[in-house]
Design a protein around this motif. Structure first.
Motif, mmCIF file in Angstrom:
data_model
loop_
_atom_site.group_PDB
_atom_site.id
_atom_site.type_symbol
_atom_site.label_atom_id
_atom_site.label_comp_id
_atom_site.label_asym_id
_atom_site.label_seq_id
_atom_site.Cartn_x
_atom_site.Cartn_y
_atom_site.Cartn_z
ATOM 1 N N GLY A 102 -10.302 6.750 5.804
ATOM 2 C CA GLY A 102 -9.450 5.631 6.166
ATOM 3 C C GLY A 102 -10.081 4.613 7.107
ATOM 4 N N ARG A 103 -11.304 4.889 7.591
ATOM 5 C CA ARG A 103 -11.956 3.864 8.417
ATOM 6 C C ARG A 103 -12.255 2.636 7.568
ATOM 7 N NH1 ARG A 103 -16.866 5.435 10.633
ATOM 8 N NH2 ARG A 103 -16.847 7.262 9.279
ATOM 9 N N MET A 104 -12.503 2.832 6.283
ATOM 10 C CA MET A 104 -12.440 1.713 5.350
ATOM 11 C C MET A 104 -11.131 1.858 4.593
ATOM 12 S SD MET A 104 -14.866 0.286 2.350
ATOM 13 C CE MET A 104 -14.141 -0.440 0.875
ATOM 14 N N PRO A 105 -10.221 0.881 4.765
ATOM 15 C CA PRO A 105 -8.908 1.004 4.122
ATOM 16 C C PRO A 105 -9.004 0.765 2.617
ATOM 17 C CG PRO A 105 -9.124 -1.147 5.173
ATOM 18 C CD PRO A 105 -10.379 -0.390 5.502
ATOM 19 N N ALA A 106 -8.028 1.289 1.861
ATOM 20 C CA ALA A 106 -7.920 0.942 0.444
ATOM 21 C C ALA A 106 -7.547 -0.538 0.351
ATOM 22 C CB ALA A 106 -6.839 1.796 -0.211
ATOM 23 N N ILE A 107 -8.235 -1.256 -0.538
ATOM 24 C CA ILE A 107 -7.993 -2.699 -0.635
ATOM 25 C C ILE A 107 -7.465 -3.019 -2.034
ATOM 26 C CG2 ILE A 107 -9.105 -4.972 -0.581
ATOM 27 C CD1 ILE A 107 -11.117 -3.715 1.426
ATOM 28 N N VAL A 108 -6.338 -3.744 -2.091
ATOM 29 C CA VAL A 108 -5.744 -4.077 -3.388
ATOM 30 C C VAL A 108 -6.326 -5.396 -3.888
ATOM 31 C CG1 VAL A 108 -3.600 -4.512 -4.631
ATOM 32 C CG2 VAL A 108 -3.629 -2.917 -2.692
#
Ligand code: HEC
Ligand code: HEC
Length: 271
Positions: A102-108
């Motif tokens: 989660g340090r890199m968030p999921a990006i839509v």
């Protein structure tokens, strides 16, 4: 390039009598189709995709990864240095699913935006660069050993014939685009040292093969029986170097070529 062609076509109706217009529209439509087909089936991303990717990258990624893609330790997006990712699909999953707990968030992102940002990364952040599609190395290995018939000529990690160059470290030696070119267009990709040679010696022996090394006085070749031969130039009466590569362009589909290139890039020395 296609976009240029489209531009000159779109300008033409203005200069042409009305009666020709239907024809022109038809050609225009046909051209559009082939442009689309090229986008779907081609081996690389379009320059439009790369441009779209620049926009997406600047808005969604640059904050953390920096304008050059190298601000996070151990990751250099512009140079293709990732932690776990290899293929384009891996990159898709990381962007849409997030990374590092989660340090890199999921990006839509929309599909075009997602393909765009991958194209931009594969083009080395160069809007006028070439972005080769890179597929799944595991599928690529299966194709290499099977349907692609690569293993019938090439040696990897000590297994296979010696008549063609050993590919054990090829992923560390060549760029994705030169690997792809070798499969699609062998004559253009042929390196001088890899040109096939035909040698006739003083005792009238003909030796056909591939050079490993050459200096002023001698040449070392692997002959067609996979024997290592060292010949003195004073013993040679005829020495022909061919421009013709000893293989045909691959018949693999573009998806399959992407997979094989993905596999070749993982070959970085004996494993
Ligand atoms: C909020 C900060 C943040 C944003 C925004 C962000 N990332 Fe990341 N990214 C990270 C972090 C943190 C890592 C993981 C570093 C690690 O594994 O230690 C990472 C890892 C990656 C990796 C390597 C993953 C691997 O396992 O190989 C890729 C590729 C990547 N990011 C691409 C992107 C792209 C493309 C975008 C924009 C669409 C983006 N990132 C946006 C923070 C971010
Ligand atoms: C008929 C034998 C043959 C087959 C089949 C074959 N190759 Fe080759 N390949 C060669 C030869 C000979 C060369 C060296 C001459 C050249 O570059 O054309 C070469 C060159 C290469 C190179 C460049 C090596 C370098 O030093 O840059 C790569 C990469 C490569 N082949 C990959 C493949 C892959 C992947 C396949 C399967 C899709 C394949 N080859 C199928 C014979 C073959």
């Amino acid at each position: 390039m296609f976009p240029m062609q489209m531009n000159s076509k779109t300008k033409m109706p203005g200069r042409t009598p009305g009666a020709l217009l239907p024809f022109l529209l038809l050609t225009l439509a046909l051209n559009l189709n082939s442009t689309l087909a090229q986008e779907d089936g081609d081996h690389q991303y379009t320059s439009e995709a790369i441009a779209e990717g620049l926009r997406v990258y600047t808005q969604q990624c640059a904050l953390c990864h920096g304008p050059q893609g190298d601000t996070i330790d151990g990751i250099d997006l512009r140079r293709g240095v990732f932690r776990t990712a290899t293929s384009d699909d891996d990159l898709r999953e990381i962007v849409t699913g997030g990374a590092a707990e989660g340090r890199m968030p999921a990006i839509v992102l929309r599909d075009e935006e997602l393909s765009g940002v991958i194209a931009y990364i594969r083009a080395g952040f160069d809007p006028s660069g070439i972005a080769i599609k890179i597929g799944d190395p595991e599928r690529g290995k299966v194709l290499f050993e099977g349907k692609g018939e690569c293993a019938s000529c090439h040696r990897v990690n000590g297994i296979g014939p010696r008549t063609a160059p050993d590919l054990t470290s090829i992923g560390a030696q060549r760029t994705p685009s030169s690997l792809q070119m070798n499969l699609l267009d062998p004559p253009t990709a042929l390196l001088p040292i890899n040109r096939p040679v035909r040698i006739v010696t003083r005792n009238e022996e003909t030796v056909v093969g591939r050079r490993l090394n050459e200096d002023t006085y001698s040449v070392q070749i692997i002959d067609s029986q996979e024997r290592l031969r060292s010949l003195l130039k004073t013993d040679i009466v005829r020495y022909e170097i061919s421009d013709a590569p000893s293989k045909q362009p691959t018949t693999l589909t573009s998806e399959e070529v992407a997979d094989v290139v993905g596999y070749l890039l993982t070959l970085r020395g004996l494993q």
